[in-house]
Design a protein around this motif. Structure first.
Motif, PDB file in Angstrom:
ATOM      1  N   PRO A 242     -16.872  18.860  33.159  1.00 32.83           N
ATOM      2  CA  PRO A 242     -17.768  18.881  34.324  1.00 32.83           C
ATOM      3  C   PRO A 242     -17.390  20.001  35.301  1.00 32.83           C
ATOM      4  CG  PRO A 242     -16.914  16.679  33.946  1.00 32.83           C
ATOM      5  CD  PRO A 242     -16.127  17.614  33.073  1.00 32.83           C
ATOM      6  N   VAL A 243     -18.399  20.514  35.958  1.00 31.49           N
ATOM      7  CA  VAL A 243     -18.227  21.585  36.950  1.00 31.49           C
ATOM      8  C   VAL A 243     -18.709  21.047  38.301  1.00 31.49           C
ATOM      9  CG1 VAL A 243     -18.970  23.913  37.607  1.00 31.49           C
ATOM     10  CG2 VAL A 243     -18.582  23.353  35.190  1.00 31.49           C
ATOM     11  N   PRO A 244     -17.963  21.300  39.385  1.00 28.69           N
ATOM     12  CA  PRO A 244     -18.362  20.803  40.709  1.00 28.69           C
ATOM     13  C   PRO A 244     -19.374  21.723  41.395  1.00 28.69           C
ATOM     14  CG  PRO A 244     -16.241  21.875  40.870  1.00 28.69           C
ATOM     15  CD  PRO A 244     -16.643  21.919  39.424  1.00 28.69           C
ATOM     16  N   PHE A 245     -20.651  21.546  41.067  1.00 32.92           N
ATOM     17  CA  PHE A 245     -21.710  22.303  41.719  1.00 32.92           C
ATOM     18  C   PHE A 245     -21.966  21.723  43.104  1.00 32.92           C
ATOM     19  CE2 PHE A 245     -22.617  23.228  37.268  1.00 32.92           C
ATOM     20  CZ  PHE A 245     -22.873  24.586  37.318  1.00 32.92           C
ATOM     21  N   LEU A 246     -22.509  22.534  43.998  1.00 34.99           N
ATOM     22  CA  LEU A 246     -22.869  22.059  45.332  1.00 34.99           C
ATOM     23  C   LEU A 246     -24.105  21.174  45.259  1.00 34.99           C
ATOM     24  CD1 LEU A 246     -22.535  25.413  47.306  1.00 34.99           C
ATOM     25  CD2 LEU A 246     -20.917  23.504  47.288  1.00 34.99           C
ATOM     26  N   CYS A 247     -24.125  20.143  46.077  1.00 35.64           N
ATOM     27  CA  CYS A 247     -25.312  19.309  46.220  1.00 35.64           C
ATOM     28  C   CYS A 247     -26.421  20.203  46.771  1.00 35.64           C
ATOM     29  CB  CYS A 247     -25.021  18.157  47.192  1.00 35.64           C
ATOM     30  SG  CYS A 247     -26.447  17.116  47.547  1.00 35.64           S
ATOM     31  N   GLU A 248     -27.624  20.093  46.191  1.00 34.64           N
ATOM     32  CA  GLU A 248     -28.733  20.952  46.594  1.00 34.64           C
ATOM     33  C   GLU A 248     -29.755  20.194  47.449  1.00 34.64           C
ATOM     34  OE1 GLU A 248     -28.623  23.988  42.811  1.00 34.64           O
ATOM     35  OE2 GLU A 248     -29.853  22.199  42.618  1.00 34.64           O
ATOM     36  N   CYS A 249     -29.251  19.280  48.269  1.00 35.10           N
ATOM     37  CA  CYS A 249     -30.141  18.479  49.118  1.00 35.10           C
ATOM     38  C   CYS A 249     -30.671  19.313  50.287  1.00 35.10           C
ATOM     39  CB  CYS A 249     -29.419  17.223  49.621  1.00 35.10           C
ATOM     40  SG  CYS A 249     -28.170  17.506  50.888  1.00 35.10           S
ATOM     41  N   ALA A 250     -31.495  18.694  51.123  1.00 33.71           N
ATOM     42  CA  ALA A 250     -32.150  19.393  52.233  1.00 33.71           C
ATOM     43  C   ALA A 250     -31.269  19.572  53.470  1.00 33.71           C
ATOM     44  CB  ALA A 250     -33.424  18.647  52.619  1.00 33.71           C
ATOM     45  N   ASP A 251     -30.069  18.997  53.468  1.00 31.28           N
ATOM     46  CA  ASP A 251     -29.166  19.097  54.610  1.00 31.28           C
ATOM     47  C   ASP A 251     -28.356  20.387  54.517  1.00 31.28           C
ATOM     48  OD1 ASP A 251     -27.228  18.866  56.574  1.00 31.28           O
ATOM     49  OD2 ASP A 251     -26.497  16.914  55.910  1.00 31.28           O
ATOM     50  N   ASP A 252     -28.635  21.345  55.395  1.00 28.06           N
ATOM     51  CA  ASP A 252     -27.944  22.635  55.371  1.00 28.06           C
ATOM     52  C   ASP A 252     -26.439  22.522  55.617  1.00 28.06           C
ATOM     53  OD1 ASP A 252     -30.204  24.103  54.769  1.00 28.06           O
ATOM     54  OD2 ASP A 252     -30.684  24.511  56.869  1.00 28.06           O
ATOM     55  N   ASP A 253     -25.994  21.398  56.170  1.00 29.59           N
ATOM     56  CA  ASP A 253     -24.578  21.201  56.446  1.00 29.59           C
ATOM     57  C   ASP A 253     -23.892  20.320  55.404  1.00 29.59           C
ATOM     58  OD1 ASP A 253     -24.640  22.740  58.819  1.00 29.59           O
ATOM     59  OD2 ASP A 253     -25.461  21.023  59.913  1.00 29.59           O
ATOM     60  N   CYS A 254     -24.590  19.964  54.345  1.00 25.29           N
ATOM     61  CA  CYS A 254     -24.024  19.090  53.318  1.00 25.29           C
ATOM     62  C   CYS A 254     -22.835  19.770  52.640  1.00 25.29           C
ATOM     63  CB  CYS A 254     -25.084  18.743  52.268  1.00 25.29           C
ATOM     64  SG  CYS A 254     -24.462  17.667  50.948  1.00 25.29           S
ATOM     65  N   ALA A 255     -21.774  19.008  52.451  1.00 25.94           N
ATOM     66  CA  ALA A 255     -20.585  19.507  51.760  1.00 25.94           C
ATOM     67  C   ALA A 255     -20.364  18.745  50.459  1.00 25.94           C
ATOM     68  CB  ALA A 255     -19.363  19.371  52.663  1.00 25.94           C
ATOM     69  N   GLY A 256     -21.404  18.051  49.994  1.00 29.40           N
ATOM     70  CA  GLY A 256     -21.279  17.255  48.776  1.00 29.40           C
ATOM     71  C   GLY A 256     -21.288  18.101  47.518  1.00 29.40           C
ATOM     72  N   THR A 257     -20.810  17.496  46.451  1.00 25.14           N
ATOM     73  CA  THR A 257     -20.819  18.156  45.151  1.00 25.14           C
ATOM     74  C   THR A 257     -21.402  17.220  44.101  1.00 25.14           C
ATOM     75  OG1 THR A 257     -18.570  17.426  44.611  1.00 25.14           O
ATOM     76  CG2 THR A 257     -18.797  19.601  45.636  1.00 25.14           C
ATOM     77  N   VAL A 258     -21.881  17.814  43.034  1.00 19.03           N
ATOM     78  CA  VAL A 258     -22.353  17.071  41.879  1.00 19.03           C
ATOM     79  C   VAL A 258     -21.547  17.559  40.680  1.00 19.03           C
ATOM     80  CG1 VAL A 258     -24.659  16.569  42.762  1.00 19.03           C
ATOM     81  CG2 VAL A 258     -24.277  18.698  41.587  1.00 19.03           C
ATOM     82  N   GLN A 259     -20.782  16.681  40.084  1.00 15.49           N
ATOM     83  CA  GLN A 259     -19.913  17.033  38.966  1.00 15.49           C
ATOM     84  C   GLN A 259     -20.686  16.793  37.670  1.00 15.49           C
ATOM     85  OE1 GLN A 259     -16.217  17.509  38.929  1.00 15.49           O
ATOM     86  NE2 GLN A 259     -16.047  17.621  41.136  1.00 15.49           N
ATOM     87  N   VAL A 260     -21.212  17.870  37.101  1.00 22.81           N
ATOM     88  CA  VAL A 260     -22.015  17.768  35.887  1.00 22.81           C
ATOM     89  C   VAL A 260     -21.614  18.850  34.893  1.00 22.81           C
ATOM     90  CG1 VAL A 260     -23.993  16.713  37.063  1.00 22.81           C
ATOM     91  CG2 VAL A 260     -23.868  19.196  36.863  1.00 22.81           C
ATOM     92  N   LEU A 261     -22.037  18.679  33.669  1.00 20.83           N
ATOM     93  CA  LEU A 261     -21.805  19.696  32.645  1.00 20.83           C
ATOM     94  C   LEU A 261     -22.704  20.897  32.928  1.00 20.83           C
ATOM     95  CD1 LEU A 261     -21.829  17.428  29.467  1.00 20.83           C
ATOM     96  CD2 LEU A 261     -19.860  18.137  30.846  1.00 20.83           C
ATOM     97  N   LEU A 262     -22.274  22.065  32.480  1.00 14.96           N
ATOM     98  CA  LEU A 262     -23.097  23.259  32.653  1.00 14.96           C
ATOM     99  C   LEU A 262     -24.490  23.049  32.082  1.00 14.96           C
ATOM    100  CD1 LEU A 262     -20.703  26.239  31.790  1.00 14.96           C
ATOM    101  CD2 LEU A 262     -21.731  25.714  33.992  1.00 14.96           C
ATOM    102  N   SER A 263     -24.566  22.455  30.908  1.00 18.16           N
ATOM    103  CA  SER A 263     -25.862  22.247  30.258  1.00 18.16           C
ATOM    104  C   SER A 263     -26.762  21.325  31.075  1.00 18.16           C
ATOM    105  CB  SER A 263     -25.678  21.690  28.849  1.00 18.16           C
ATOM    106  OG  SER A 263     -24.984  20.456  28.885  1.00 18.16           O
ATOM    107  N   GLU A 264     -26.177  20.350  31.756  1.00 24.18           N
ATOM    108  CA  GLU A 264     -26.964  19.446  32.589  1.00 24.18           C
ATOM    109  C   GLU A 264     -27.523  20.184  33.801  1.00 24.18           C
ATOM    110  OE1 GLU A 264     -24.857  15.169  31.723  1.00 24.18           O
ATOM    111  OE2 GLU A 264     -23.812  16.559  33.076  1.00 24.18           O
TER     112      GLU A 264
END
Length: 84
Positions: free
Chosen positions: A23-45
């Motif tokens: 898994p790779v820790p991509f940034l959460c792509e939500c609408a909150d410009d200040d979000c510091a969340g991540t989504v741990q998914v496979l590259l293919s996902e």
């Protein structure tokens, strides 16, 4: 949209360096410009979500912009479709 640009850069950086099962820790792509969340998914996902127009990967329950709807999920994360 700025999170997508950052995630595209991360993808390009790690594409040839991580195993398919890692898994790779991509940034959460939500609408909150200040979000510091991540989504741990496979590259293919991440690639599968990013390949669809206006589809973004976000942490479940994170802020969505007006007209945005959840259209699927990847594990514990939501796939949101943003309006055109």
């Amino acid at each position: 949209m700025r999170f997508r640009k950052a995630n595209e850069g991360l993808h390009d950086l790690v594409e040839d360096r991580v195993r398919d099962s890692q898994p790779v820790p991509f940034l959460c792509e939500c609408a909150d410009d200040d979000c510091a969340g991540t989504v741990q998914v496979l590259l293919s996902e991440w690639e599968a979500v990013a390949a669809k127009p206006n589809h973004y990967l976000i942490e479940a329950g994170h802020q969505r912009s007006e007209g945005e709807e959840v259209v699927g999920s990847v594990g514990q994360y939501e796939v949101a479709r943003k309006p055109d």
